[in-house]
Write a protein that holds these residues in place. Structure first.
Motif, mmCIF file in Angstrom:
data_model
loop_
_atom_site.group_PDB
_atom_site.id
_atom_site.type_symbol
_atom_site.label_atom_id
_atom_site.label_comp_id
_atom_site.label_asym_id
_atom_site.label_seq_id
_atom_site.Cartn_x
_atom_site.Cartn_y
_atom_site.Cartn_z
ATOM 1 N N ASP A 154 -2.932 6.361 -1.047
ATOM 2 C CA ASP A 154 -3.230 5.005 -0.577
ATOM 3 C C ASP A 154 -4.725 4.807 -0.352
ATOM 4 O O ASP A 154 -5.264 3.735 -0.576
ATOM 5 N N ALA A 155 -5.387 5.873 0.094
ATOM 6 C CA ALA A 155 -6.818 5.751 0.395
ATOM 7 C C ALA A 155 -7.689 5.924 -0.853
ATOM 8 O O ALA A 155 -8.907 5.802 -0.779
ATOM 9 N N GLY A 156 -7.077 6.240 -1.974
ATOM 10 C CA GLY A 156 -7.845 6.449 -3.203
ATOM 11 C C GLY A 156 -8.593 7.773 -3.193
ATOM 12 O O GLY A 156 -9.625 7.922 -3.845
ATOM 13 N N GLU A 157 -8.040 8.762 -2.449
ATOM 14 C CA GLU A 157 -8.672 10.085 -2.423
ATOM 15 C C GLU A 157 -7.770 11.052 -3.183
ATOM 16 O O GLU A 157 -6.560 11.062 -2.967
ATOM 17 N N PRO A 158 -8.338 11.870 -4.059
ATOM 18 C CA PRO A 158 -7.469 12.780 -4.804
ATOM 19 C C PRO A 158 -6.848 13.822 -3.871
ATOM 20 O O PRO A 158 -7.565 14.556 -3.192
ATOM 21 N N PHE A 159 -5.529 13.851 -3.828
ATOM 22 C CA PHE A 159 -4.812 14.712 -2.879
ATOM 23 C C PHE A 159 -5.220 16.186 -2.988
ATOM 24 O O PHE A 159 -5.567 16.827 -2.009
ATOM 25 N N PHE A 160 -5.185 16.717 -4.202
ATOM 26 C CA PHE A 160 -5.415 18.155 -4.423
ATOM 27 C C PHE A 160 -6.806 18.579 -3.948
ATOM 28 O O PHE A 160 -7.002 19.691 -3.460
ATOM 29 N N ILE A 161 -7.757 17.671 -4.086
ATOM 30 C CA ILE A 161 -9.137 17.970 -3.713
ATOM 31 C C ILE A 161 -9.313 17.845 -2.205
ATOM 32 O O ILE A 161 -9.962 18.667 -1.563
ATOM 33 N N LYS A 162 -8.682 16.854 -1.643
ATOM 34 C CA LYS A 162 -8.830 16.575 -0.208
ATOM 35 C C LYS A 162 -8.011 17.555 0.644
ATOM 36 O O LYS A 162 -8.415 17.915 1.738
#
Ligand code: ATP
Ligand code: MG
Length: 276
Positions: free
Chosen positions: A241-249
Protein backbone atom coordinates in the motif's frame (compact mmCIF):
# COMPACT_ATOMS: atom_id res chain seq x y z
CA UNK A 1 -0.20 -4.96 -46.02
CA UNK A 2 1.84 -2.28 -44.28
CA UNK A 3 0.31 -3.27 -40.95
CA UNK A 4 1.12 -6.96 -41.44
CA UNK A 5 4.68 -6.06 -42.34
CA UNK A 6 5.00 -3.99 -39.19
CA UNK A 7 3.65 -6.78 -36.99
CA UNK A 8 6.12 -9.27 -38.54
CA UNK A 9 8.95 -6.86 -37.97
CA UNK A 10 7.97 -6.41 -34.33
CA UNK A 11 7.63 -10.14 -33.83
CA UNK A 12 11.15 -10.54 -35.19
CA UNK A 13 12.43 -7.90 -32.79
CA UNK A 14 10.73 -9.65 -29.87
CA UNK A 15 12.43 -12.88 -30.91
CA UNK A 16 15.83 -11.19 -31.07
CA UNK A 17 15.37 -9.46 -27.70
CA UNK A 18 14.33 -12.72 -26.08
CA UNK A 19 17.45 -14.49 -27.34
CA UNK A 20 19.46 -12.29 -24.97
CA UNK A 21 17.48 -13.51 -21.95
CA UNK A 22 18.30 -16.93 -20.58
CA UNK A 23 15.08 -17.85 -18.74
CA UNK A 24 11.70 -16.38 -19.62
CA UNK A 25 8.99 -17.28 -17.16
CA UNK A 26 5.29 -16.36 -17.23
CA UNK A 27 3.48 -16.10 -13.90
CA UNK A 28 -0.08 -17.36 -14.18
CA UNK A 29 -3.12 -17.86 -12.04
CA UNK A 30 -6.57 -18.71 -13.21
CA UNK A 31 -7.96 -16.48 -10.50
CA UNK A 32 -7.57 -12.77 -9.79
CA UNK A 33 -6.32 -11.31 -6.54
CA UNK A 34 -4.33 -14.33 -5.34
CA UNK A 35 -1.09 -12.33 -5.19
CA UNK A 36 0.36 -12.98 -8.61
CA UNK A 37 1.91 -9.53 -8.94
CA UNK A 38 3.19 -9.69 -5.38
CA UNK A 39 4.81 -13.08 -6.03
CA UNK A 40 6.32 -11.90 -9.34
CA UNK A 41 7.83 -8.77 -7.74
CA UNK A 42 9.32 -10.44 -4.71
CA UNK A 43 10.56 -13.51 -6.52
CA UNK A 44 12.37 -11.08 -8.83
CA UNK A 45 14.07 -9.46 -5.83
CA UNK A 46 14.98 -12.84 -4.33
CA UNK A 47 16.58 -13.92 -7.64
CA UNK A 48 18.45 -10.61 -7.87
CA UNK A 49 19.68 -10.96 -4.30
CA UNK A 50 21.05 -14.38 -5.24
CA UNK A 51 23.19 -12.64 -7.85
CA UNK A 52 21.18 -13.04 -11.05
CA UNK A 53 20.26 -10.25 -13.47
CA UNK A 54 16.50 -9.96 -13.52
CA UNK A 55 13.75 -8.12 -15.39
CA UNK A 56 10.02 -7.93 -14.79
CA UNK A 57 7.53 -7.34 -17.57
CA UNK A 58 4.11 -6.30 -16.33
CA UNK A 59 1.73 -7.49 -18.99
CA UNK A 60 -1.33 -6.70 -16.90
CA UNK A 61 -2.29 -3.53 -18.64
CA UNK A 62 -5.69 -3.22 -16.99
CA UNK A 63 -4.47 -3.10 -13.41
CA UNK A 64 -0.72 -2.60 -13.41
CA UNK A 65 0.38 -3.01 -9.79
CA UNK A 66 4.01 -3.99 -10.38
CA UNK A 67 5.47 -0.44 -10.32
CA UNK A 68 4.01 0.19 -6.87
CA UNK A 69 5.09 -3.18 -5.47
CA UNK A 70 8.61 -2.73 -6.82
CA UNK A 71 9.07 0.84 -5.65
CA UNK A 72 9.30 2.47 -9.09
CA UNK A 73 5.92 4.12 -8.98
CA UNK A 74 7.15 7.62 -9.72
CA UNK A 75 9.45 6.52 -12.55
CA UNK A 76 8.57 6.78 -16.22
CA UNK A 77 9.89 4.88 -19.19
CA UNK A 78 11.74 6.81 -21.83
CA UNK A 79 12.91 6.02 -25.32
CA UNK A 80 16.34 6.58 -26.82
CA UNK A 81 16.65 8.57 -30.07
CA UNK A 82 16.85 5.29 -31.99
CA UNK A 83 13.55 4.15 -30.49
CA UNK A 84 14.61 1.73 -27.76
CA UNK A 85 12.64 1.75 -24.49
CA UNK A 86 14.82 1.79 -21.38
CA UNK A 87 13.34 -0.09 -18.39
CA UNK A 88 12.93 1.57 -15.00
CA UNK A 89 15.35 0.34 -12.37
CA UNK A 90 14.02 -1.11 -9.11
CA UNK A 91 16.19 -1.99 -6.07
CA UNK A 92 18.90 -4.63 -6.60
CA UNK A 93 19.07 -3.52 -10.24
CA UNK A 94 15.86 -5.29 -11.27
CA UNK A 95 14.61 -3.87 -14.58
CA UNK A 96 10.92 -3.10 -14.79
CA UNK A 97 8.66 -2.40 -17.75
CA UNK A 98 4.98 -1.78 -17.21
CA UNK A 99 2.25 0.02 -19.04
CA UNK A 100 1.68 1.66 -15.64
CA UNK A 101 4.89 3.61 -16.21
CA UNK A 102 3.51 5.06 -19.42
CA UNK A 103 0.22 6.36 -18.09
CA UNK A 104 0.00 10.00 -17.04
CA UNK A 105 -1.33 9.07 -13.61
CA UNK A 106 -2.31 6.01 -11.61
CA UNK A 107 -5.93 6.96 -11.85
CA UNK A 108 -5.97 6.79 -15.61
CA UNK A 109 -7.96 3.72 -16.57
CA UNK A 110 -6.93 1.78 -19.62
CA UNK A 111 -9.93 1.09 -21.79
CA UNK A 112 -8.57 -0.75 -24.76
CA UNK A 113 -10.01 -3.34 -27.02
CA UNK A 114 -8.36 -6.76 -27.01
CA UNK A 115 -6.56 -6.26 -30.31
CA UNK A 116 -5.10 -2.99 -29.19
CA UNK A 117 -3.95 -4.57 -25.93
CA UNK A 118 -2.03 -7.21 -27.80
CA UNK A 119 -0.39 -4.66 -30.04
CA UNK A 120 0.67 -2.53 -27.04
CA UNK A 121 2.24 -5.59 -25.44
CA UNK A 122 3.95 -6.57 -28.70
CA UNK A 123 5.37 -3.08 -29.12
CA UNK A 124 6.68 -2.96 -25.56
CA UNK A 125 8.33 -6.36 -25.98
CA UNK A 126 9.74 -5.40 -29.38
CA UNK A 127 11.29 -2.07 -28.40
CA UNK A 128 12.42 -2.60 -24.80
CA UNK A 129 16.14 -2.88 -24.44
CA UNK A 130 16.53 -5.41 -21.63
CA UNK A 131 20.13 -6.11 -22.47
CA UNK A 132 21.43 -9.49 -21.35
CA UNK A 133 19.36 -10.98 -18.53
CA UNK A 134 19.34 -14.25 -16.63
CA UNK A 135 15.63 -14.08 -15.77
CA UNK A 136 12.62 -12.28 -17.17
CA UNK A 137 9.43 -12.74 -15.16
CA UNK A 138 6.21 -11.87 -16.97
CA UNK A 139 3.21 -10.95 -14.84
CA UNK A 140 0.16 -11.87 -16.90
CA UNK A 141 -3.32 -10.41 -16.40
CA UNK A 142 -5.62 -12.66 -14.35
CA UNK A 143 -7.36 -15.44 -16.25
CA UNK A 144 -6.50 -17.92 -18.97
CA UNK A 145 -8.05 -16.48 -22.09
CA UNK A 146 -7.03 -15.22 -25.50
CA UNK A 147 -5.02 -12.35 -24.14
CA UNK A 148 -2.76 -14.53 -21.99
CA UNK A 149 -2.45 -16.93 -24.90
CA UNK A 150 -1.31 -14.22 -27.30
CA UNK A 151 1.28 -12.86 -24.89
CA UNK A 152 2.71 -16.29 -24.21
CA UNK A 153 2.86 -17.12 -27.90
CA UNK A 154 4.81 -13.93 -28.57
CA UNK A 155 7.62 -15.28 -26.42
CA UNK A 156 8.42 -18.30 -28.51
CA UNK A 157 11.18 -19.79 -26.40
CA UNK A 158 9.42 -19.40 -23.05
CA UNK A 159 11.16 -21.48 -20.36
CA UNK A 160 7.85 -22.18 -18.67
CA UNK A 161 5.16 -21.00 -16.29
CA UNK A 162 4.78 -20.55 -12.56
CA UNK A 163 1.27 -21.02 -11.23
CA UNK A 164 0.14 -19.06 -8.20
CA UNK A 165 -2.69 -20.22 -5.98
CA UNK A 166 -4.11 -19.69 -2.52
CA UNK A 167 -4.99 -22.71 -0.38
CA UNK A 168 -8.73 -22.86 -1.05
CA UNK A 169 -10.70 -25.44 -3.00
CA UNK A 170 -12.17 -22.71 -5.19
CA UNK A 171 -8.72 -21.57 -6.14
CA UNK A 172 -7.65 -25.16 -6.77
CA UNK A 173 -10.35 -25.59 -9.41
CA UNK A 174 -9.16 -22.50 -11.23
CA UNK A 175 -5.55 -23.62 -10.95
CA UNK A 176 -6.44 -26.76 -12.86
CA UNK A 177 -7.51 -24.43 -15.66
CA UNK A 178 -4.14 -22.72 -15.55
CA UNK A 179 -2.46 -26.14 -15.69
CA UNK A 180 -4.40 -27.21 -18.76
CA UNK A 181 -3.82 -23.78 -20.32
CA UNK A 182 -0.06 -24.19 -19.93
CA UNK A 183 -0.20 -27.70 -21.31
CA UNK A 184 -2.31 -26.65 -24.27
CA UNK A 185 0.43 -24.17 -25.12
CA UNK A 186 3.17 -26.76 -24.61
CA UNK A 187 4.61 -24.51 -21.93
CA UNK A 188 6.50 -26.35 -19.24
CA UNK A 189 5.03 -25.81 -15.76
CA UNK A 190 8.04 -25.03 -13.63
CA UNK A 191 6.07 -25.12 -10.41
CA UNK A 192 3.28 -23.98 -8.12
CA UNK A 193 3.62 -21.29 -5.46
CA UNK A 194 1.04 -21.17 -2.71
CA UNK A 195 0.38 -17.66 -1.43
CA UNK A 196 -1.39 -16.66 1.79
CA UNK A 197 -0.73 -20.17 3.08
CA UNK A 198 -0.96 -19.46 6.79
CA UNK A 199 -0.73 -16.77 9.40
CA UNK A 200 1.87 -17.16 12.11
CA UNK A 201 1.09 -15.66 15.51
CA UNK A 202 3.83 -14.10 17.63
CA UNK A 203 3.76 -17.28 19.81
CA UNK A 204 4.78 -19.29 16.73
CA UNK A 205 1.42 -21.03 16.19
CA UNK A 206 0.35 -21.30 12.55
CA UNK A 207 -3.23 -20.72 11.42
CA UNK A 208 -4.27 -22.06 8.05
CA UNK A 209 -6.90 -19.48 7.26
CA UNK A 210 -7.82 -20.48 3.71
CA UNK A 211 -7.25 -24.23 4.01
CA UNK A 212 -4.28 -26.53 4.09
CA UNK A 213 -2.24 -28.63 1.70
CA UNK A 214 -4.10 -27.66 -1.48
CA UNK A 215 -1.02 -26.75 -3.50
CA UNK A 216 0.86 -29.86 -2.41
CA UNK A 217 -2.11 -32.01 -3.45
CA UNK A 218 -2.26 -30.31 -6.85
CA UNK A 219 1.46 -30.73 -7.18
CA UNK A 220 1.39 -34.48 -6.62
CA UNK A 221 -1.83 -35.01 -8.60
CA UNK A 222 -0.39 -33.32 -11.70
CA UNK A 223 3.29 -34.13 -11.20
CA UNK A 224 4.27 -30.47 -10.93
CA UNK A 225 7.04 -29.23 -8.62
CA UNK A 226 5.92 -27.42 -5.48
CA UNK A 227 8.06 -24.30 -5.19
CA UNK A 228 6.97 -23.15 -1.74
CA UNK A 229 4.44 -21.35 0.43
CA UNK A 230 4.31 -17.67 1.29
CA UNK A 231 2.60 -16.79 4.57
CA UNK A 232 0.10 -13.99 5.16
CA UNK A 233 1.92 -11.09 6.74
CA UNK A 234 0.42 -7.73 7.68
CA UNK A 235 3.71 -6.08 6.65
CA UNK A 236 3.03 -7.26 3.08
CA UNK A 237 -0.17 -5.29 2.70
CA UNK A 238 1.45 -2.35 4.49
CA UNK A 239 4.46 -2.28 2.18
CA UNK A 240 2.39 -2.76 -0.98
CA UNK A 241 0.00 0.00 0.00
CA UNK A 242 2.86 2.37 0.78
CA UNK A 243 4.61 1.64 -2.51
CA UNK A 244 7.63 0.13 -0.75
CA UNK A 245 9.07 -3.12 -2.05
CA UNK A 246 8.30 -5.71 0.63
CA UNK A 247 11.39 -7.92 0.16
CA UNK A 248 13.72 -4.93 0.40
CA UNK A 249 11.98 -3.27 3.32
CA UNK A 250 11.42 -6.45 5.39
CA UNK A 251 14.28 -8.80 4.44
CA UNK A 252 14.20 -10.70 7.73
CA UNK A 253 10.55 -11.76 7.78
CA UNK A 254 9.36 -15.34 7.31
CA UNK A 255 7.80 -14.30 4.02
CA UNK A 256 11.11 -12.91 2.68
CA UNK A 257 12.79 -16.17 3.74
CA UNK A 258 10.05 -18.09 1.95
CA UNK A 259 10.79 -16.14 -1.25
CA UNK A 260 14.47 -17.11 -1.00
CA UNK A 261 13.41 -20.77 -0.84
CA UNK A 262 11.07 -20.37 -3.84
CA UNK A 263 13.89 -18.68 -5.78
CA UNK A 264 16.39 -21.40 -5.00
CA UNK A 265 13.91 -24.16 -5.92
CA UNK A 266 13.18 -22.38 -9.18
CA UNK A 267 16.87 -21.93 -10.01
CA UNK A 268 17.43 -25.62 -9.43
CA UNK A 269 14.53 -26.58 -11.67
CA UNK A 270 15.42 -24.33 -14.60
CA UNK A 271 19.09 -25.18 -14.54
CA UNK A 272 18.34 -28.89 -14.34
CA UNK A 273 15.99 -28.60 -17.33
CA UNK A 274 18.69 -26.75 -19.19
CA UNK A 275 21.19 -29.59 -18.92
CA UNK A 276 18.70 -32.41 -19.55
N1 ATP B 1 0.96 -13.17 1.47
C1 ATP B 1 0.25 -12.05 1.58
N2 ATP B 1 -0.01 -11.52 2.81
C2 ATP B 1 -0.73 -10.37 2.93
N3 ATP B 1 -1.23 -9.67 1.89
C3 ATP B 1 -0.99 -10.15 0.65
C4 ATP B 1 -0.23 -11.35 0.43
N4 ATP B 1 -0.15 -11.56 -0.91
C5 ATP B 1 -0.82 -10.55 -1.51
N5 ATP B 1 -1.32 -9.71 -0.59
C6 ATP B 1 -2.16 -8.52 -0.86
O1 ATP B 1 -3.25 -8.97 -1.65
C7 ATP B 1 -3.58 -8.03 -2.66
C8 ATP B 1 -3.59 -8.72 -4.04
O2 ATP B 1 -2.27 -9.04 -4.44
P1 ATP B 1 -1.80 -8.91 -5.95
O3 ATP B 1 -2.16 -7.58 -6.49
O4 ATP B 1 -0.41 -9.34 -6.02
O5 ATP B 1 -2.75 -10.02 -6.62
P2 ATP B 1 -2.93 -10.39 -8.16
O6 ATP B 1 -3.18 -11.85 -8.22
O7 ATP B 1 -1.80 -9.86 -8.95
O8 ATP B 1 -4.25 -9.58 -8.50
P3 ATP B 1 -4.86 -9.26 -9.96
O9 ATP B 1 -5.62 -10.47 -10.31
O10 ATP B 1 -5.73 -8.07 -9.71
O11 ATP B 1 -3.72 -8.98 -10.88
C9 ATP B 1 -2.56 -6.91 -2.55
O12 ATP B 1 -3.15 -5.83 -1.87
C10 ATP B 1 -1.42 -7.50 -1.72
O13 ATP B 1 -0.83 -6.51 -0.92
MG1 MG C 1 -1.78 -8.49 -10.59
Amino acid sequence: MEAIKRVREQEKRVEENMKRIKYKIAVLSGKGGVGKSFITSNLAFALAEAGWSVGVFDADIYGPSIPRMMGVDGASLYATPDGRIIPAEAPLGVKVVSIGLMLPSQDTPVIWRGALTTSAIRELLAYTDWGELDYLLVDLPPGTGDEQLTIMQLIKDLSGTIIVTIPSQVSAIVVEKAISFSRKLNARILGIVENMSYFECPDGSKHFIFGEGVAQRLSSKHGIPFLGSIPIEPAIARANDAGEPFFIKYPNTNAAQAFRRVASNLIEIVTKHQTN
